[in-house]
Scaffold this motif. Structure first.
Motif, mmCIF file in Angstrom:
data_model
loop_
_atom_site.group_PDB
_atom_site.id
_atom_site.type_symbol
_atom_site.label_atom_id
_atom_site.label_comp_id
_atom_site.label_asym_id
_atom_site.label_seq_id
_atom_site.Cartn_x
_atom_site.Cartn_y
_atom_site.Cartn_z
ATOM 1 N N PRO A 235 2.959 -19.281 0.058
ATOM 2 C CA PRO A 235 3.339 -18.598 -0.693
ATOM 3 C C PRO A 235 2.117 -16.879 -1.072
ATOM 4 O O PRO A 235 2.218 -16.380 -1.784
ATOM 5 C CB PRO A 235 3.560 -18.612 -2.237
ATOM 6 N N LEU A 236 1.197 -16.640 -0.527
ATOM 7 C CA LEU A 236 0.179 -15.880 -1.051
ATOM 8 C C LEU A 236 0.206 -14.476 0.125
ATOM 9 O O LEU A 236 -0.204 -13.752 -0.392
ATOM 10 C CB LEU A 236 -1.167 -16.939 -0.301
ATOM 11 N N GLU A 237 0.947 -14.592 1.019
ATOM 12 C CA GLU A 237 1.472 -14.062 2.403
ATOM 13 C C GLU A 237 2.136 -12.555 1.464
ATOM 14 O O GLU A 237 2.652 -13.056 0.684
ATOM 15 C CB GLU A 237 1.018 -14.314 3.776
ATOM 16 N N GLY A 238 2.133 -11.849 1.839
ATOM 17 C CA GLY A 238 2.412 -10.356 1.938
ATOM 18 C C GLY A 238 2.602 -9.715 0.485
ATOM 19 O O GLY A 238 1.918 -8.858 0.931
ATOM 20 N N LEU A 239 3.824 -9.241 -0.621
ATOM 21 C CA LEU A 239 3.664 -8.436 -1.366
ATOM 22 C C LEU A 239 2.218 -8.747 -2.430
ATOM 23 O O LEU A 239 2.302 -9.655 -2.372
ATOM 24 C CB LEU A 239 4.839 -8.119 -2.024
ATOM 25 N N VAL A 240 1.929 -8.074 -3.209
ATOM 26 C CA VAL A 240 1.578 -8.075 -4.046
ATOM 27 C C VAL A 240 1.741 -8.628 -5.206
ATOM 28 O O VAL A 240 3.233 -8.195 -5.596
ATOM 29 C CB VAL A 240 0.890 -6.932 -4.796
ATOM 30 N N MET A 241 1.215 -9.649 -6.033
ATOM 31 C CA MET A 241 2.194 -10.035 -7.040
ATOM 32 C C MET A 241 0.876 -10.683 -8.128
ATOM 33 O O MET A 241 0.430 -9.456 -8.214
ATOM 34 C CB MET A 241 2.221 -11.585 -6.224
ATOM 35 N N PHE A 278 -2.967 -9.326 -11.584
ATOM 36 C CA PHE A 278 -3.838 -9.888 -13.042
ATOM 37 C C PHE A 278 -5.120 -9.570 -12.287
ATOM 38 O O PHE A 278 -5.806 -8.605 -13.415
ATOM 39 C CB PHE A 278 -3.534 -11.670 -13.051
ATOM 40 N N GLY A 279 -5.191 -9.293 -11.231
ATOM 41 C CA GLY A 279 -6.738 -9.488 -10.394
ATOM 42 C C GLY A 279 -7.692 -7.612 -10.701
ATOM 43 O O GLY A 279 -8.208 -7.361 -11.205
ATOM 44 N N LEU A 280 -6.200 -7.273 -10.577
ATOM 45 C CA LEU A 280 -7.020 -5.554 -10.821
ATOM 46 C C LEU A 280 -6.663 -4.703 -11.695
ATOM 47 O O LEU A 280 -7.496 -3.655 -11.937
ATOM 48 C CB LEU A 280 -5.543 -5.083 -10.070
ATOM 49 N N ALA A 303 -2.780 -0.423 -9.865
ATOM 50 C CA ALA A 303 -2.409 -1.662 -10.265
ATOM 51 C C ALA A 303 -0.942 -1.381 -9.456
ATOM 52 O O ALA A 303 -0.511 -2.057 -8.934
ATOM 53 C CB ALA A 303 -2.713 -2.737 -11.043
ATOM 54 N N PHE A 304 -0.814 -0.772 -10.236
ATOM 55 C CA PHE A 304 1.049 -0.421 -10.195
ATOM 56 C C PHE A 304 0.745 0.477 -9.394
ATOM 57 O O PHE A 304 2.191 0.480 -8.349
ATOM 58 C CB PHE A 304 1.964 0.342 -11.489
ATOM 59 N N ASP A 305 0.888 1.510 -8.904
ATOM 60 C CA ASP A 305 0.736 2.232 -7.576
ATOM 61 C C ASP A 305 0.053 1.340 -6.005
ATOM 62 O O ASP A 305 0.443 1.844 -5.759
ATOM 63 C CB ASP A 305 -0.733 3.193 -7.479
ATOM 64 N N ILE A 306 -0.734 0.264 -6.745
ATOM 65 C CA ILE A 306 -0.554 -1.011 -5.122
ATOM 66 C C ILE A 306 0.033 -1.180 -4.689
ATOM 67 O O ILE A 306 0.757 -1.763 -3.973
ATOM 68 C CB ILE A 306 -2.120 -1.508 -5.398
ATOM 69 N N TYR A 307 1.081 -1.794 -6.169
ATOM 70 C CA TYR A 307 2.036 -2.630 -6.402
ATOM 71 C C TYR A 307 3.031 -2.084 -5.402
ATOM 72 O O TYR A 307 4.327 -2.690 -4.888
ATOM 73 C CB TYR A 307 1.861 -3.106 -7.912
ATOM 74 N N VAL A 308 3.392 -0.303 -5.376
ATOM 75 C CA VAL A 308 4.114 -0.135 -4.754
ATOM 76 C C VAL A 308 3.898 0.096 -3.812
ATOM 77 O O VAL A 308 5.077 0.279 -2.624
ATOM 78 C CB VAL A 308 4.743 0.913 -6.307
ATOM 79 N N ALA A 344 10.303 3.627 -8.183
ATOM 80 C CA ALA A 344 8.831 4.419 -7.861
ATOM 81 C C ALA A 344 8.972 3.551 -5.890
ATOM 82 O O ALA A 344 8.573 4.093 -4.754
ATOM 83 C CB ALA A 344 7.778 3.498 -7.724
ATOM 84 N N ALA A 345 9.859 2.612 -5.900
ATOM 85 C CA ALA A 345 9.685 2.246 -4.113
ATOM 86 C C ALA A 345 10.456 2.665 -3.384
ATOM 87 O O ALA A 345 10.044 3.060 -2.131
ATOM 88 C CB ALA A 345 10.043 0.245 -4.708
ATOM 89 N N VAL A 346 11.515 3.023 -3.883
ATOM 90 C CA VAL A 346 12.523 4.470 -2.739
ATOM 91 C C VAL A 346 12.086 5.859 -2.927
ATOM 92 O O VAL A 346 12.524 6.335 -1.524
ATOM 93 C CB VAL A 346 13.530 4.629 -2.818
ATOM 94 N N ALA A 347 11.058 5.872 -3.712
ATOM 95 C CA ALA A 347 11.094 7.600 -3.930
ATOM 96 C C ALA A 347 9.747 7.614 -2.322
ATOM 97 O O ALA A 347 9.059 7.414 -1.773
ATOM 98 C CB ALA A 347 9.593 7.770 -5.396
ATOM 99 N N GLY A 348 10.404 8.638 -1.696
ATOM 100 C CA GLY A 348 9.843 9.585 -1.359
ATOM 101 C C GLY A 348 10.637 9.260 0.931
ATOM 102 O O GLY A 348 9.986 9.039 2.136
ATOM 103 N N LEU A 349 11.592 7.869 0.262
ATOM 104 C CA LEU A 349 12.322 7.760 1.110
ATOM 105 C C LEU A 349 13.628 8.159 1.230
ATOM 106 O O LEU A 349 14.789 7.425 1.704
ATOM 107 C CB LEU A 349 12.277 6.190 0.763
ATOM 108 N N GLU A 350 13.821 8.994 0.818
ATOM 109 C CA GLU A 350 15.145 9.640 0.936
ATOM 110 C C GLU A 350 15.480 10.513 2.252
ATOM 111 O O GLU A 350 17.318 9.900 2.920
ATOM 112 C CB GLU A 350 15.564 11.083 0.304
ATOM 113 N N GLY A 351 14.457 10.490 3.535
ATOM 114 C CA GLY A 351 14.641 10.865 5.400
ATOM 115 C C GLY A 351 15.872 9.075 5.693
ATOM 116 O O GLY A 351 16.081 9.080 6.827
#
Length: 403
Positions: A235-241, A278-280, A303-308, A344-351
């Motif tokens: 479960p370590l791979e993938g998104l920031v958790m 937590f680390g960030l 941290a929020f920006d990296i997550y998103v 924030a996750a979908v911001a800019g993805l209107e296209g």
């Protein structure tokens, strides 16, 4: 099969979560948690949902999982829901890792237990605890069908092009190295519930599911079948958790060992328990991070920006994998409750046809709902996950099929 109830057990290393459901209408009769098993400060919290009663709590030493399950049985018996009831049809167990061997829910026998044991090297934190719960429940009710429902099973439909790592296949096969994925019961439930929300059959819908809790994962689901997911061998791979790093250059590990002088155990702890949000910034609770952002905290904002940023990358990647997307579904603690994350996750993805309606997105609720504008090409949905119901449903269906 005469009984209609299923007891769902989720056994952790020092905890036991449970729910008792009546499958005639999928209603919950009772739920609870035993935590800090083996400590003097152990606590049992039991809620008799069917009776509408108040939660009961008890503190004190509970030596092991056997004692914990017996204590749970006593609480259920107080509500007339004892484990000796003929209405109990089966016990369903959450098992984190089923490898490639278990592709669907499975009635537990000695051979199944042996295979789950063989998978411990790729799930050392989870499978041993799951096995403890299985053995305890089998000893208490050896006459009752018990079913293992695997977190990895939903992802076994991934094509080899998505499941394989680009390493020597002989080495990979020898050591069972491939991308397995996790949170499968949640992804299965949410993808199906999203199709229902859209008024379509699961086989007619392509969905990107974002399971965002302390652990977080994404999946691309085409016609009800997973074709890619963000978690891998572990479960370590993938998104920031919350506390896990997610994707990173594997050479960072070599660098920390060779230059930083860190041991493998220290690196493991760093990446799994001291990284991510937590680390960030020192917090892994999104509510606290948002509060700090509102107060001008730069570390929390970064941290929020990296997550998103990572989340947005996976949305785009899975859009490309699927080709066409009918919905993006947010679920789990953060996904269901953190409106700023969805926005924030979908911001800019209107296209890509993605947007949220600010008013709809701000509304909280415990029912599946659309938070995108009516004219949006792709639906953005909030779909509360229900892993216990999914486990109970799969367990009951399998037991009914075998009787």
């Amino acid at each position: 099969m005469t009984g209609t109830r299923v007891l769902v057990l989720n056994s952790g290393s020092s905890s036991l979560k449970y729910q008792l459901l009546d499958m005639r209408d999928s209603s919950r009769l009772a739920a609870g948690l035993v935590e800090r098993i083996g400590e003097q400060t152990c606590r049992l919290k039991h809620t008799p949902l069917a009776a509408g009663g108040d939660a009961r709590e008890a503190d004190g030493p509970i030596a092991d999982h056997d004692a914990a399950l017996k204590a749970v049985a006593q609480e259920l018996a107080r509500d007339g829901l004892g484990l000796d009831s003929p209405d109990l049809a089966a016990i369903g167990h959450r098992v984190v890792h089923g490898g490639m061997f278990f592709t669907e829910p499975t009635v537990i026998d000695d051979a199944v237990i042996a295979e789950i044991e063989r998978l411990i090297p790729v799930a050392p934190l989870h499978n041993p605890a799951n096995l403890t719960g299985i053995r305890t429940a089998r000893a208490l009710r050896p006459d009752l069908p018990q079913v293992a429902v695997f977190d990895t099973a939903f992802h076994t439909t991934m094509p080899e092009s998505a499941a394989r790592y680009a390493i020597d296949p002989r080495i990979a096969d020898r050591h069972r190295i491939r991308r397995y994925g996790f949170h499968g019961t949640s992804h299965a439930y949410v993808s199906r519930a999203t199709a229902e929300l859209l008024g379509k059959a699961p086989e007619d819908v392509n969905v990107i599911v974002l399971h965002l809790g302390n652990g977080a994962s994404a999946s691309a689901v085409r016609g009800g079948r997973c074709v890619d997911t963000s978690m891998g061998l572990t479960p370590l791979e993938g998104l920031v958790m919350g506390t896990r790093s997610g994707d990173m250059d594997p050479a960072v590990i070599f660098h920390l060992a060779r230059v930083g002088g860190m041991s493998m155990d220290e690196i493991d702890t760093l990446l799994n328990k001291r990284s991510g949000l937590f680390g960030l910034c020192g917090d892994n609770d999104m509510r606290e991070i948002r509060r700090r952002i509102d107060e001008g905290d730069e570390a929390a904002a970064l941290a929020f920006d990296i997550y998103v940023h990572r989340l947005k990358k996976y949305i785009g990647a899975y859009y490309a994998v699927l080709g066409t997307v009918d919905a993006v579904a947010f679920t789990a603690g953060v996904g269901e409750n953190a409106a700023p994350v969805r926005e924030a996750a979908v911001a800019g993805l209107e296209g890509l046809g993605l947007a949220v309606d600010p008013g709809r997105n701000a509304v909280r609720g415990d029912r599946p709902r659309i938070v995108s504008p009516d004219a949006a090409r792709v639906a953005v949905a909030v779909v509360p996950t229900d892993e216990e119901l999914e486990i109970a449903t799969q367990t009951y269906a399998l037991v009914g099929k075998n009787t």
